[in-house]
Design an enzyme around this catalytic site. Structure first.
Site, short mmCIF file in Angstrom:
data_model
loop_
_atom_site.label_atom_id
_atom_site.label_comp_id
_atom_site.label_asym_id
_atom_site.label_seq_id
_atom_site.Cartn_x
_atom_site.Cartn_y
_atom_site.Cartn_z
N ASP A 185 -6.31 -2.40 4.51
CA ASP A 185 -5.39 -3.46 4.08
C ASP A 185 -5.62 -4.83 4.71
O ASP A 185 -5.11 -5.72 4.09
CB ASP A 185 -3.93 -2.84 4.51
CG ASP A 185 -3.70 -1.68 3.61
OD1 ASP A 185 -3.99 -1.50 2.54
OD2 ASP A 185 -3.26 -0.85 4.35
N ASP B 124 0.82 -1.31 0.00
CA ASP B 124 0.06 -0.01 -0.06
C ASP B 124 0.90 1.17 -0.09
O ASP B 124 1.90 1.08 0.44
CB ASP B 124 -0.75 0.13 1.16
CG ASP B 124 -1.98 1.03 1.18
OD1 ASP B 124 -2.39 1.70 -0.06
OD2 ASP B 124 -2.28 1.75 2.36
N ASN C 61 17.55 -46.15 1.09
CA ASN C 61 17.44 -47.30 2.07
C ASN C 61 16.23 -48.16 1.87
O ASN C 61 16.30 -49.46 2.10
CB ASN C 61 17.46 -46.61 3.51
CG ASN C 61 18.81 -46.12 3.79
OD1 ASN C 61 19.83 -46.53 3.26
ND2 ASN C 61 18.85 -45.16 4.70
#
Length: 888
Positions: free
Chosen positions: A630, A337, A695
């Protein structure tokens, strides 16, 4: 026309200027509910702990633990139970802390309000104003607003006298917004545009007074809608998956499929080929566990916690959600912003111009005279931001062409203030009446400043000249500047002043026939740390995009002031461009956002929609914001960042909070720490999964070839614990600077290709142990001694894993050891792991684990196998780019 008329609003709410009756207010309160923000549904810590089992790794580990307990493999079951408990506790604690983010919302809502109500119905009932709890307000109530009041609910203005409202917490706009009643057509003035006749909950009155009718309360206000409602990017709810969660889950589900498939395959293969029954179930479970990075929660938490502690201690950055640190390192787009983040939330004087557009000090001088006496005589509760900028302009006119020899630029205090008309949002003017130093007796000077079109209407100018001046002002406004016009006029002092002797006034009707002095332009003061910080991010591969509610020219001007990278001609877009795309066409919006640097005129929903589209396009998105407006974007982003001086609710909702001093500069440090932690986590996963996969492949193959199990469940568990403990060293390692120059994220497909390739190589090295044991061990095949075979494979596994720790990390790490040490942490851990592989079979722990000491010939032959393994790893590593998770 912008919205319904005042009369339409009053009729729709079934109220009038005299207010509701107490009985009507009580009935509406029962129907609409109290004027409070909606309560967030929160879960207890225990319920969150249980919900942690939804994590794929945790769920499978839990199931394997139950199976281990059912087969009496208590050692394996105990270790798995502890790991599951730690993982669920860490997740529950983090979510519980995050859900406290909304508690600060109530700080923005007032506790009382001044409301006008009537005791009984009827025209004779006298309305009375009184204070009531804000939670008792209902739609249709008439409220009074005065300087310093916080607007308690959404309301439409009925009357206003110089009413200005600060909406910065909601819109991010630093300057107060003038409010006035809705004006019907045909009255000589157009109706107010936008929300000029609406006061929103959470805003505050800075000047003037007025009355308004409440239109919405509680959860129906715009404040509540903005705060609690946000688009769901890619199906994500608030608190849902972030970049780190998505990456780990992508890898997890692939491994989960292997893990779930492994035990049945082992059981079936051993039953068909070897005639073994359920006695192989513990081995099958151990093989599935062997594929799991059991220490993942511990390693991840250690890496992230060390990075977060370093940021807090050294740079004052607070990481409120640990995985957000990884998301910062993976971030390749940062949306910000403008107001309060890139700028200092205050205007500054840019230039002072005469009527010809040339730099000149006179306009700024007279603007300072107007501002000074407005502050002195009107004494507003909150000084106007533009007046403060004028009075604090450096030397007021120093540096302007023609300044030399001009006297009186700073002498605005030498004037005698007579009267003022403070800024009127309707007339958009502020007037000061002063007497010049040394002026003729009986002559006053009117000093007027305000909106260009309003001031020009009061000047004596030909139509062509007025058009030219308007075009000149528009030219500067298009550059992102605010423009004020300044004009003066000398007037003979009237024989009888209006007002009182001590507080004279000047009638607005007498303000005409002015002479234009010039213009004063303003720009938003950029944060000094913003430019270098954003350029540093761009150098690190983070694209910066600005999402603002301001005018496009204003936003573009800020970009130029901060010296951001050059933008393409079409890199500035508006909210109309976003609205032109269907909400369902996320791909089109993502493509537009990718080509755009600035989105101007954005509402909170626009910001969140852009962030969501970028995330849906596979980008890791951060958002930096400081206001209530926001919040949707902060929730929609992978990582939300707020400055220290953000409004409380934004600060609490953010994942990362920047320090009070040098906040923006600290973003670069946070990104570096995030990339360091992300690289360490990716390296841990790459190495441990490659070794574990090798393995598992080797054990599954050997289980079909050998007359006995290749490794006992206890041996598998001890081997995994030794290897995982050594992997903790990566939390203390220092990645090379070259790795920190680009975003770091886990890309599941590329990641799985790497671990599959190197896992097969590890399996080949493990199976080569067959030949070594056949040559070194007694007997026709070298596999008659079960304990000797187990010891040989145990030693070879840990030695190859120690080599993998050193070789598979590639060039991601600095080769020099930290100051005061001879080796790096990983080198020391690899040496310890190799020592464990050699010494455990020789120690008293060997026999209980089913292992016996190995003959010397085995070690000589094993050295050959390990040398070939290391050479092959180095050669493949040099030919291929080992994926550290970096976005290419």
């Amino acid at each position: 026309m912008s919205g319904p008329t005042t009369l339409q609003v009053l009729r729709s709410l079934e109220t009038g200027p005299r207010g509701l009756t107490e009985e009507e207010a009580d009935a509406r309160l029962a129907r609409h509910g109290p004027n409070v923000l909606p309560a967030l549904r929160t879960l207890s810590w225990r319920r969150r702990f249980v919900r942690g089992l939804r994590d794929p790794f945790t769920a499978v580990l839990f199931c394997l633990g139950l199976v281990s307990a059912g087969t009496a493999a208590w050692g394996t079951a105990s270790v798995i139970t502890v790991l599951v408990a730690v993982s669920c506790a860490l997740r529950a604690t983090g979510e519980h802390r995050a859900d406290r983010a909304m508690t600060a919302l109530r700080d923005l809502v007032p506790t009382t309000a001044t409301v006008v109500r009537r005791p009984t119905p009827g025209q004779r009932a006298t309305p009375a104003a009184r204070e009531v709890p804000a939670e008792e307000l209902v739609p249709g109530d008439i409220i009074r607003l005065a300087p310093g009041d916080v607007v308690p609910a959404d309301a439409q203005v009925l009357t206003a006298t110089g009413l200005s409202v600060n909406e910065a917490p909601l819109t991010g706009e630093s300057s107060p917004t003038g409010k006035e009643p809705w004006t019907p057509p045909g009255t000589g003035r157009p109706p107010p545009s936008g929300d000029a006749h609406v006061c929103l909950q959470g805003s505050s009155v800075t000047a003037g007074s007025g009355t308004a009718v409440v239109t919405a309360t509680g959860r129906h206000t715009r404040f509540a809608a903005t705060t609690y409602t946000a688009p769901e990017p890619s199906g994500r709810r608030r608190g849902g998956s972030h970049a780190f969660d998505r990456s780990v889950n992508g890898i997890s589900w692939t491994l989960v499929r292997f893990m779930l498939l492994t035990p049945p395959l082992v059981l079936v293969a051993n039953a068909v080929l070897r005639g073994r029954g359920l006695e192989t179930l513990p081995f099958a479970v151990a093989v599935a566990v062997g594929l799991t990075p059991e220490m993942l929660p511990v390693v991840v938490t250690t890496c992230l916690a060390r990075g977060a502690a370093h940021l807090a201690r050294s740079h004052g950055v607070i990481v409120r959600r640990l995985p957000a640190l990884h998301d910062l390192g993976a971030m390749d787009v940062l949306c910000v912003d403008k107001t309060g983040t890139l700028t200092q939330d205050r205007p500054v004087v840019d230039r002072s111009l005469d009527a010809a557009g040339r730099d000149a000090p006179e306009a700024l001088h007279w603007a300072a005279v107007n501002a000074w006496w407005t502050l002195q005589l009107a004494d507003p509760p909150t000084p106007d931001a533009l007046d403060e900028a004028i009075l604090t302009a450096p030397e007021h006119c120093e540096g302007y062409e023609g300044y030399e020899g001009y006297e009186g630029c700073e002498g605005y205090e030498d004037y005698e203030g007579i009267a003022v008309l403070p800024f009127d949002p309707v007339r958009r003017l502020a007037t000061a009446v002063v007497t010049r130093p040394g002026a003729d007796l009986g002559v006053d000077t009117l000093v007027v400043k305000g909106a260009v079109e309003n001031v020009l209407e009061l000047c004596t100018l030909p139509a062509e000249e007025r058009t030219r001046l308007q075009a000149l002002a528009s030219h500067h406004a298009a550059k992102g500047l605010r423009v004020l016009a300044v004009a003066t006029a000398d007037r003979d002092r009237p024989a009888r002043r209006h007002g009182t002797a001590s507080h004279p006034t000047w009638p607005p009707a007498d303000i005409h026939g002015l002479t234009l002095i010039g213009f004063v332009t303003f720009r938003d003061a950029p944060d000094p740390a913003a430019g270098p910080a954003l350029r540093a991010l761009a150098d690190r591969g983070v694209t910066v995009k600005i999402l603002t509610g301001d005018h496009p020219g204003t936003a573009a001007r800020v970009c130029r002031d901060l010296a951001l990278p050059p933008m393409a001609p079409d890199a500035v877009r508006t909210a109309e461009d976003i609205d032109a795309l269907p909400p369902t066409d996320v791909a089109a919006l993502a493509d537009l956002a990718d080509r755009t640097t600035v989105f101007a005129g954005c509402t909170p929903a626009h910001k969140a929609r852009v962030v969501a589209a970028l995330r849906a396009d596979g980008r890791t998105v951060g958002f930096l914001g400081d206001g209530v407006n926001d919040l949707p974007a902060l929730h929609a982003a992978d990582v939300g960042v707020a400055p220290h001086d953000a409004v409380p609710v934004a600060r609490e909702a953010a994942d990362v909070v920047l320090p009070q001093a040098g906040g923006l500069a600290a973003i670069d440090h946070a990104v570096t720490a995030g990339r360091s932690s992300g690289t360490n986590i990716a390296t841990y996963l790459r190495i441990t999964l490659s070794s574990n996969l090798g393995n598992v492949i080797a054990m599954l193959t050997a289980a079909l070839l050998l007359p006995f199990l290749p490794m006992l469940p206890a041996q598998v568990l001890v081997q995994n614990l030794c290897f995982d403990a050594a992997q903790l060293a990566f939390a203390h390692e220092r990645p090379a600077p070259t790795v920190l120059r680009r975003p770091t994220t886990l890309r599941p497909r590329a990641f799985l290709r790497v671990i599959t390739g190197f896992g097969v190589l590890n399996a080949v090295a493990d199976l080569a142990t067959f030949a070594v044991l056949a040559l070194a061990a007694p007997g026709p095949t070298g596999t008659e001694d079960e304990s000797l075979f187990h010891a040989g494979w145990f030693t070879e596994n840990l030695l190859t894993q120690a080599l993998a720790m050193l070789l598979l990390r590639g060039t991601a790490y600095a080769t020099t050891a930290p100051a005061g040490t001879a080796t790096t942490p990983v080198a020391r851990a690899a040496l310890a792991l190799a020592a464990a592989g050699i010494l455990v079979p020789l120690s008293p722990l060997g026999p209980p684990l089913g292992m016996t000491p190995l003959p010397p010939l085995y070690y000589a032959l094993l050295t050959v196998v390990l040398t070939l393994y290391a050479a092959t790893v180095v050669q493949l590593r040099n030919k291929a780019t080992i994926a550290h998770g970096s976005r290419s």
